[in-house]
Scaffold this active site. Structure first.
Site, PDB file in Angstrom:
ATOM      1  N   GLY A  31      -1.062 -10.199   5.937  1.00 33.22           N
ATOM      2  CA  GLY A  31      -1.889 -10.261   7.133  1.00 33.22           C
ATOM      3  C   GLY A  31      -1.909  -8.989   7.958  1.00 33.22           C
ATOM      4  N   HIS A  37      -6.531  -3.668   3.228  1.00 31.08           N
ATOM      5  CA  HIS A  37      -6.693  -5.068   2.818  1.00 31.08           C
ATOM      6  C   HIS A  37      -8.162  -5.377   2.532  1.00 31.08           C
ATOM      7  CE1 HIS A  37      -3.026  -5.438   5.526  1.00 31.08           C
ATOM      8  NE2 HIS A  37      -2.577  -5.951   4.404  1.00 31.08           N
ATOM      9  N   GLN A 156       5.407  -1.878  -6.291  1.00 37.35           N
ATOM     10  CA  GLN A 156       5.093  -3.306  -6.286  1.00 37.35           C
ATOM     11  C   GLN A 156       4.041  -3.631  -7.351  1.00 37.35           C
ATOM     12  OE1 GLN A 156       4.550  -5.721  -2.565  1.00 37.35           O
ATOM     13  NE2 GLN A 156       2.399  -5.379  -3.005  1.00 37.35           N
TER      14      GLN A 156
HETATM   15  P1  AMP Z   1       0.625  -6.193   2.760  1.00 34.43           P
HETATM   16  O1  AMP Z   1      -0.141  -7.121   3.655  1.00 34.43           O
HETATM   17  O2  AMP Z   1       1.109  -4.965   3.436  1.00 34.43           O
HETATM   18  O3  AMP Z   1       1.672  -6.914   1.947  1.00 34.43           O
HETATM   19  O4  AMP Z   1      -0.431  -5.654   1.702  1.00 34.43           O
HETATM   20  C1  AMP Z   1      -1.244  -6.530   0.960  1.00 34.43           C
HETATM   21  C2  AMP Z   1      -1.932  -5.745  -0.135  1.00 34.43           C
HETATM   22  O5  AMP Z   1      -2.700  -4.705   0.442  1.00 34.43           O
HETATM   23  C3  AMP Z   1      -0.935  -5.080  -1.091  1.00 34.43           C
HETATM   24  O6  AMP Z   1      -1.420  -5.170  -2.415  1.00 34.43           O
HETATM   25  C4  AMP Z   1      -0.921  -3.656  -0.606  1.00 34.43           C
HETATM   26  O7  AMP Z   1      -0.613  -2.731  -1.620  1.00 34.43           O
HETATM   27  C5  AMP Z   1      -2.363  -3.488  -0.159  1.00 34.43           C
HETATM   28  N1  AMP Z   1      -2.459  -2.385   0.799  1.00 34.43           N
HETATM   29  C6  AMP Z   1      -1.694  -2.181   1.898  1.00 34.43           C
HETATM   30  N2  AMP Z   1      -2.038  -1.016   2.502  1.00 34.43           N
HETATM   31  C7  AMP Z   1      -3.037  -0.476   1.753  1.00 34.43           C
HETATM   32  C8  AMP Z   1      -3.804   0.721   1.842  1.00 34.43           C
HETATM   33  N3  AMP Z   1      -3.643   1.598   2.827  1.00 34.43           N
HETATM   34  N4  AMP Z   1      -4.741   0.949   0.896  1.00 34.43           N
HETATM   35  C9  AMP Z   1      -4.923   0.063  -0.120  1.00 34.43           C
HETATM   36  N5  AMP Z   1      -4.235  -1.084  -0.262  1.00 34.43           N
HETATM   37  C10 AMP Z   1      -3.298  -1.356   0.662  1.00 34.43           C
END
Ligand code: AMP
Length: 299
Positions: A31, A37, A156
């Site tokens: 979130g 996202h 990840q």
């Molecule tokens: P998180 O909510 O931080 O767990 O991220 C959810 C998804 O969004 C994960 O697959 C992250 O790798 C991806 N994500 C987070 N930040 C970025 C970004 N700056 N660019 C691309 N994908 C992202």
């Protein structure tokens, strides 16, 4: 868009689409949506018929004393942003839905998870056990044809590819490019912790990657000078890295020389934010390999 909170309801809603042969896409998130996202949601919207976004701040991947309690949460705003991207289902389970009483099962991906974010500074906490277990559950709950992850969390993404392969989970794993602010800062929910001055210092991470990139473009392939170029940018901003390492982009094994797919990964605390970033360095020989150059000049 509909928000669903239970596994049973999610399955009930997806059953007819699945029977009808519709392709299901899943974007797992914690979130506090930003353009990173949203880029995953857009990609899922383009590729698949039914887009499911999960929103769950997973307690088991936080170390004691980390920012679980203060992690930014705003479900209403997130729901409105996801709705605008054409998401069909927002899955917002409670901790009890995900971890029913007596839950004591762990999915552990060996090898890839002892280094970088799996090790440095985390003092024995098995961060990726938490990630692998919750993502396995989400894949089993939703049963997507394709799941979307960001290259921002490169380790990840590798862990998830590996667990899907090893556990024969029939899902395509798509890894999408890191989305950055125009000055180079990789978007992260944790950027909201940064004060103005800290945000300036945080730019050192993407500058460090860029400096390494430029060193490689000039023909430097040995790990030591490439790392030194990156390190100099961090030093200049007074940012002490938790790690700054060159590793194989395929299996995270250490590398001494840059080749076609070499990951340069960095993590550092700036203020109370723990930030990570990475780039895939491309030597001239492999100039057509996929990469993710941080934008923004070195200053
Ligand atoms: P998180 O909510 O931080 O767990 O991220 C959810 C998804 O969004 C994960 O697959 C992250 O790798 C991806 N994500 C987070 N930040 C970025 C970004 N700056 N660019 C691309 N994908 C992202």
């Amino acid at each position: 868009m509909r928000t669903v909170r239970t596994v049973a309801e999610l399955r009930r809603r997806l059953a007819p689409e699945r029977r009808g042969g519709q392709r299901i896409g899943l974007v797992p998130t914690m979130g506090h949506f930003h353009e990173g996202h949203l880029s995953l949601m857009r990609r899922a919207r383009e590729d698949t018929d039914v887009v499911v976004v999960s929103l769950f701040v997973n307690p088991t991947q936080f170390r004691d004393g980390e920012d679980l309690a203060s992690y930014p949460r705003d479900e209403r705003r997130d729901a409105s942003l996801a709705d605008r991207e054409g998401v069909d289902l927002l899955f917002v389970p409670s901790a009890e839905q995900v971890y029913p009483a007596g839950f004591d099962t762990v999915v552990r991906v060996g090898g890839l998870t002892d280094v970088l974010c799996g090790d440095a500074g985390r003092r024995g906490h098995r961060h990726f056990d938490g990630v692998a277990t919750v993502v396995t559950k989400l894949l089993n709950i939703v049963g997507p044809d394709v799941a979307y992850f960001g290259q921002k969390d490169a380790q990840q993404a590798l862990v998830i590819r590996r667990l899907a392969r090893d556990l024969d989970i029939p899902v395509g794993v798509e890894v999408c490019p890191t989305v950055r602010d125009p000055d180079g800062l990789a978007l992260s929910s944790r950027n909201s912790y940064l004060t103005g001055g800290e945000r300036e210092r945080a730019l050192a991470l993407s500058r460090a990657l860029r400096a390494a990139d430029e060193a490689v473009e000039k023909g430097e392939l040995d790990a030591r000078p490439v790392l030194a170029a990156a390190r100099a940018e961090l030093d200049r901003a007074g940012v002490e890295p938790e790690y700054l390492e060159l590793r194989s982009a395929e299996d995270l094994s250490p590398v001494e020389r840059v080749n076609g797919s070499t990951l340069l990964a960095v993590a550092a605390h700036v203020g109370r934010a723990r930030l990570i970033d990475n780039t895939v360095l491309v030597s001239h020989a492999g100039a057509t390999a996929p990469t993710d150059h941080p934008r923004g000049g070195p200053g």
